[in-house]
Design a protein around this motif. Structure first.
Motif, PDB file in Angstrom:
ATOM      1  N   MET A  56       6.538  47.173  -6.974  1.00 46.78           N
ATOM      2  CA  MET A  56       6.348  47.260  -8.427  1.00 46.78           C
ATOM      3  C   MET A  56       7.111  48.439  -9.013  1.00 46.78           C
ATOM      4  O   MET A  56       7.751  48.336 -10.058  1.00 46.78           O
ATOM      5  CB  MET A  56       4.849  47.393  -8.737  1.00 46.78           C
ATOM      6  N   ALA A  57       7.036  49.595  -8.338  1.00 47.05           N
ATOM      7  CA  ALA A  57       7.756  50.777  -8.806  1.00 47.05           C
ATOM      8  C   ALA A  57       9.261  50.553  -8.762  1.00 47.05           C
ATOM      9  O   ALA A  57       9.995  51.001  -9.652  1.00 47.05           O
ATOM     10  CB  ALA A  57       7.376  51.983  -7.957  1.00 47.05           C
ATOM     11  N   LYS A  58       9.727  49.837  -7.728  1.00 47.26           N
ATOM     12  CA  LYS A  58      11.154  49.555  -7.618  1.00 47.26           C
ATOM     13  C   LYS A  58      11.622  48.648  -8.746  1.00 47.26           C
ATOM     14  O   LYS A  58      12.711  48.849  -9.317  1.00 47.26           O
ATOM     15  CB  LYS A  58      11.445  48.897  -6.262  1.00 47.26           C
ATOM     16  N   LEU A  59      10.794  47.647  -9.102  1.00 47.47           N
ATOM     17  CA  LEU A  59      11.139  46.743 -10.203  1.00 47.47           C
ATOM     18  C   LEU A  59      11.179  47.495 -11.533  1.00 47.47           C
ATOM     19  O   LEU A  59      12.090  47.308 -12.346  1.00 47.47           O
ATOM     20  CB  LEU A  59      10.122  45.597 -10.274  1.00 47.47           C
ATOM     21  N   ALA A  60      10.177  48.378 -11.753  1.00 49.78           N
ATOM     22  CA  ALA A  60      10.159  49.171 -12.978  1.00 49.78           C
ATOM     23  C   ALA A  60      11.382  50.085 -13.043  1.00 49.78           C
ATOM     24  O   ALA A  60      11.976  50.278 -14.118  1.00 49.78           O
ATOM     25  CB  ALA A  60       8.877  49.998 -13.042  1.00 49.78           C
ATOM     26  N   ARG A  61      11.769  50.645 -11.906  1.00 51.62           N
ATOM     27  CA  ARG A  61      12.959  51.488 -11.860  1.00 51.62           C
ATOM     28  C   ARG A  61      14.211  50.705 -12.202  1.00 51.62           C
ATOM     29  O   ARG A  61      15.102  51.196 -12.908  1.00 51.62           O
ATOM     30  CB  ARG A  61      13.088  52.103 -10.466  1.00 51.62           C
ATOM     31  N   ARG A  62      14.288  49.465 -11.733  1.00 52.29           N
ATOM     32  CA  ARG A  62      15.452  48.636 -12.019  1.00 52.29           C
ATOM     33  C   ARG A  62      15.529  48.310 -13.518  1.00 52.29           C
ATOM     34  O   ARG A  62      16.610  48.368 -14.121  1.00 52.29           O
ATOM     35  CB  ARG A  62      15.386  47.354 -11.186  1.00 52.29           C
TER      36      ARG A  62
END
Length: 305
Positions: free
Chosen positions: A1-7
């Protein structure tokens, strides 16, 4: 989830920074002025061509499809003026004034092309006469589409009358389905945005490359129109600043807002394509490095044996 938000953050940050660095707000002003100057010539040329094709309802259809997505405070006065202009008798189809109207209408398409070239970070390599002919082609295609819609406006009511007589239970449902002012405008706007993003700027893109920007453009367009209409009815007093030019300035400011939204759609698509390519290259690089490590380990094992 954090990786998607970062993207998502990376895409938004890249799009906004590129919008600022490439003078996106200045290009939005270019789009706004070119669009305002192109609306009347486009409708004049389209009415002449549509009358030649037998689509007598072109002018009213085009006015509804163009201005139904604008706030009523802006659309109604301008639509009334457009209809007055279109009722002026003109000569045949191939007159100098009509051909000049087609040329000036293509200027609006050229403004969109230049803005999208910057948004998609591509260099225009086609000669100027090729791009101008392409812009004229977009104008003619738009006229044919709106002419076809105006013909449907004659055919569909006849079909609804037939349905009411023979299928009374489905009459109300069919009337909602064929409500062109709601669905027709949305469909033509979406299709137009897809076509413009795919084929107007230089380079090649696939449908899934441009869908995110088109969707964001539609959402921001709707939100912007509602907010701008509320602002006009509640706070704005352009007459105190621009006097008799207030109505023109209101239209220009609204078109400027739409121009910014349009460019942002292209910037979002370009940023997503950039990070998608970067992730693909990173994946291939890591895969290749892992293979090299495995190969080195195998060679070391063979030496030890």
């Amino acid at each position: 989830m954090a990786k998607l938000a970062r993207r998502f953050y990376d895409v938004a940050y890249d799009a906004v920074c590129h919008l600022i660095d490439d003078d996106g707000f200045a290009m939005a002003s270019h789009i706004a002025l070119s669009t305002l100057l192109a609306v009347f010539p486009f409708l004049i040329f389209g009415t002449a061509l549509a009358n030649f094709l037998g689509a007598d309802q072109f002018s009213s259809t085009a006015v509804h499809l163009i201005f139904d997505t604008w706030p009523e405070e802006i659309a109604k006065p301008l639509a009334d003026q457009v209809l007055q202009v279109l009722t002026v008798p003109r000569g045949g189809l191939l007159t100098i004034s009509v051909l000049a109207a087609a040329y000036f209408a293509s200027n609006g398409v050229e403004a969109l092309r230049i803005s999208l070239n910057r948004a998609y970070r591509v260099q225009e390599t086609r000669p100027w006469y090729v791009t101008r002919m392409a812009s004229l082609g977009f104008v003619v295609i738009a006229v044919f589409i709106l002419a076809a819609v105006s013909i449907l406006l004659v055919v569909v009511p006849l079909g609804l009358d037939y349905a009411r007589h023979w299928l009374p239970l489905l009459a109300d449902t069919l009337e909602v389905i064929f409500s062109w002012r709601i669905y027709g405008t949305l469909f033509i706007l979406t299709a137009g945005l897809l076509i413009v993003h795919l084929w107007l700027p230089a380079g090649r893109r696939k449908v899934y490359d441009v869908i995110p920007g088109v969707f964001i453009t539609l959402i921001l367009w709707l939100a912007g129109a509602l907010i701008f209409a509320y602002y006009l009815s509640t706070f704005a007093n352009y007459t105190a600043t621009y006097a008799g030019l207030a109505s023109i300035m209101i239209v220009l400011i609204f078109l400027y807002m739409i121009g910014v939204i349009f460019i942002i759609g292209g910037e979002i698509n370009a940023a997503m394509m950039k990070f998608r390519l970067r992730s693909m290259l990173s994946h291939r690089f890591l895969s290749g490095r892992n293979r090299n490590k495995a190969s080195t380990a195998d060679k070391a094992a063979d030496v030890r044996r």
